[in-house]
Design a protein around this motif. Sequence first.
Motif, short mmCIF file in Angstrom:
data_model
loop_
_atom_site.label_atom_id
_atom_site.label_comp_id
_atom_site.label_asym_id
_atom_site.label_seq_id
_atom_site.Cartn_x
_atom_site.Cartn_y
_atom_site.Cartn_z
N HIS A 198 0.83 -1.19 0.00
CA HIS A 198 0.00 0.00 0.00
C HIS A 198 0.87 1.25 0.00
N ASP A 199 0.26 2.36 -0.39
CA ASP A 199 0.83 3.68 -0.15
C ASP A 199 0.06 4.29 1.01
N ARG A 200 0.72 5.10 1.82
CA ARG A 200 0.01 5.78 2.91
C ARG A 200 0.51 7.21 3.04
N PRO A 201 -0.12 8.14 2.35
CA PRO A 201 0.31 9.53 2.42
C PRO A 201 -0.03 10.14 3.77
N PRO A 202 0.65 11.21 4.16
CA PRO A 202 0.26 11.92 5.38
C PRO A 202 -1.09 12.60 5.15
N ARG A 203 -1.94 12.60 6.16
CA ARG A 203 -3.21 13.32 6.02
C ARG A 203 -2.95 14.80 5.80
N ALA A 204 -2.01 15.34 6.55
CA ALA A 204 -1.61 16.73 6.40
C ALA A 204 -0.15 16.86 6.82
N TYR A 205 0.51 17.88 6.28
CA TYR A 205 1.92 18.11 6.62
C TYR A 205 2.23 19.59 6.45
N ARG A 206 2.85 20.15 7.43
CA ARG A 206 3.26 21.55 7.43
C ARG A 206 2.07 22.48 7.13
N GLY A 207 0.92 22.12 7.72
CA GLY A 207 -0.25 22.97 7.62
C GLY A 207 -1.05 22.84 6.34
N ARG A 208 -0.76 21.83 5.52
CA ARG A 208 -1.50 21.64 4.28
C ARG A 208 -1.95 20.17 4.17
N ASP A 209 -3.19 19.98 3.74
CA ASP A 209 -3.69 18.62 3.54
C ASP A 209 -2.94 17.94 2.40
N PHE A 210 -2.92 16.62 2.43
CA PHE A 210 -2.15 15.91 1.41
C PHE A 210 -2.70 16.14 0.00
N ASP A 293 9.14 19.03 1.61
CA ASP A 293 10.19 19.89 2.15
C ASP A 293 10.99 20.55 1.04
N ALA A 294 11.30 19.79 0.00
CA ALA A 294 12.06 20.35 -1.12
C ALA A 294 11.25 21.44 -1.82
N TYR A 295 9.94 21.24 -1.93
CA TYR A 295 9.09 22.24 -2.58
C TYR A 295 9.04 23.52 -1.75
N VAL A 296 8.92 23.38 -0.43
CA VAL A 296 8.90 24.54 0.45
C VAL A 296 10.20 25.34 0.31
N ASN A 299 10.59 27.13 -3.14
CA ASN A 299 9.64 28.20 -3.41
C ASN A 299 9.55 29.23 -2.29
N GLY A 300 10.38 29.08 -1.26
CA GLY A 300 10.44 30.05 -0.18
C GLY A 300 9.13 30.21 0.56
N LEU A 301 8.40 29.11 0.78
CA LEU A 301 7.10 29.18 1.45
C LEU A 301 7.28 29.26 2.96
N ASP A 302 6.41 30.03 3.58
CA ASP A 302 6.44 30.17 5.03
C ASP A 302 5.48 29.16 5.66
N LEU A 303 5.88 27.90 5.63
CA LEU A 303 5.09 26.83 6.23
C LEU A 303 5.89 26.23 7.38
N PRO A 304 5.29 26.07 8.53
CA PRO A 304 6.04 25.64 9.72
C PRO A 304 6.64 24.25 9.54
N GLU A 305 7.86 24.09 10.02
CA GLU A 305 8.48 22.76 9.99
C GLU A 305 7.72 21.82 10.93
N GLU A 306 7.81 20.53 10.65
CA GLU A 306 7.06 19.54 11.43
C GLU A 306 7.92 18.30 11.63
N PRO A 307 8.98 18.41 12.44
CA PRO A 307 9.90 17.28 12.61
C PRO A 307 9.24 16.04 13.21
#
Length: 422
Positions: A198-210, A293-296, A299-307
């Motif tokens: 299976h694939d299992r994407p994150p429901r949301a990451y860094r404040g954005r839904d998958f 993370d690479a996209y953020v 593109n210089g996006l201000d999205l909070p990190e989520e370690p």
Amino acid sequence: MPVERTEALVIGAGQAGIAASEHLSANGIPHIVLERSRIAERWRSERWDSLVANGPAWHDRFPGLEFPGDPDGFVPKEQVADYFEAYARQINAPVRCGVTVTRVTRLRGRPGFLVETSQGAIEARQVISATGAFQHPAIPPLVPQTAGIAQMHSSQYRNPAQLAEGAVLVVGAGSSGVQIADELLAAGRKVYLSVGPHDRPPRAYRGRDFVWWLGVLNKWDAEATPSSEHTTIAVSGAHGGHTVDFRKLAARGMVLLGRTESFAGGRFSFAPDLARNIEAGDANYLSLLDEADAYVAANGLDLPEEPEARRIGPAPACMTDPILSLDLAGAGITTILWATGFTSDYGWLQVDALDAAGKPRHQRGVSPVPGLYYLGLPWQTRRGSSFIWGVWHDAKYVADHIAKQRGYLAYTPAVQPEPEMA
């Protein structure tokens, strides 16, 4: 009785059929939509009570109408069906409910089709099969009905109270299987879950839904590959939406098993692949985080990190010491719930438009039979084709193709050639 005639006939009034109607109308193409039950019937009667859409309301919709309420919420199934009924009214879709199509054949000596229905015959120049691919529950023929245990498909499941007392074995860990297993576990049932690749994407990451991430990373528009067409996706909109984590399910008491292989003498056998399947799912999950993370960064996006999102829990005992054989009676299992998908049935479509396996032959929904089209197929044009918003775009392509063909067929030369003399 005279035969009714129309330019285009759409079979099915689910999300695909309603989308087709909108785009046909936009192209000025007269048409009829036939539905054997009610608009979006499968959302009402073939899904469990607590089901919600797997995508947030702002995303899983048609462009012309928003869902009421929280745009980031996950819409309950009844409200999804209500939405399509409202949309059909909004666009004045010519839907006829309670009409079953029994056979479609080509007209002899002229273009078009004869569509035989429970309420008489209709001739149509074009036919769009919008019944989709999820028509008949698929249950592997492993356990005979004489085995003395209740079996049901996920489309028949409604709620935990429906099942007999005892433990439940859920076979299939895609979105449906894992959500049902989770609900049963929360209801106090002992649950065994057979987990395949299976694939299992994150429901949301860094404040954005998958769904947002798949959009900006251009994954919704990915075209099918031989392996991608059959990939199981484990994601959930339940409880406000959450990431599916099999390790956490095991920590709550769910017993995870490998892929189901066989049944004999009251015992199931499972492949020794549980750890491999879960670890591959984890790798898929982490790879999407890497791309995000690479996209953020790019593109210089201000999205909070989520370690914390990268923290993978310990392997439960069922992964490190997998159960390969399970006696149903000994485990107290009284119900097998098959979350094993669906098959399609196009026996009514008698126009030589299917391959040897009975599946539609098409290119982006356009059949090799002139005038015949399909809508609602998985990966019809892209990864998003099975989703509400995706089928809307596929329907536009099909309707535009019909409009172009009508233009060619309507052409007549300005000067007719003189007939040749004998």
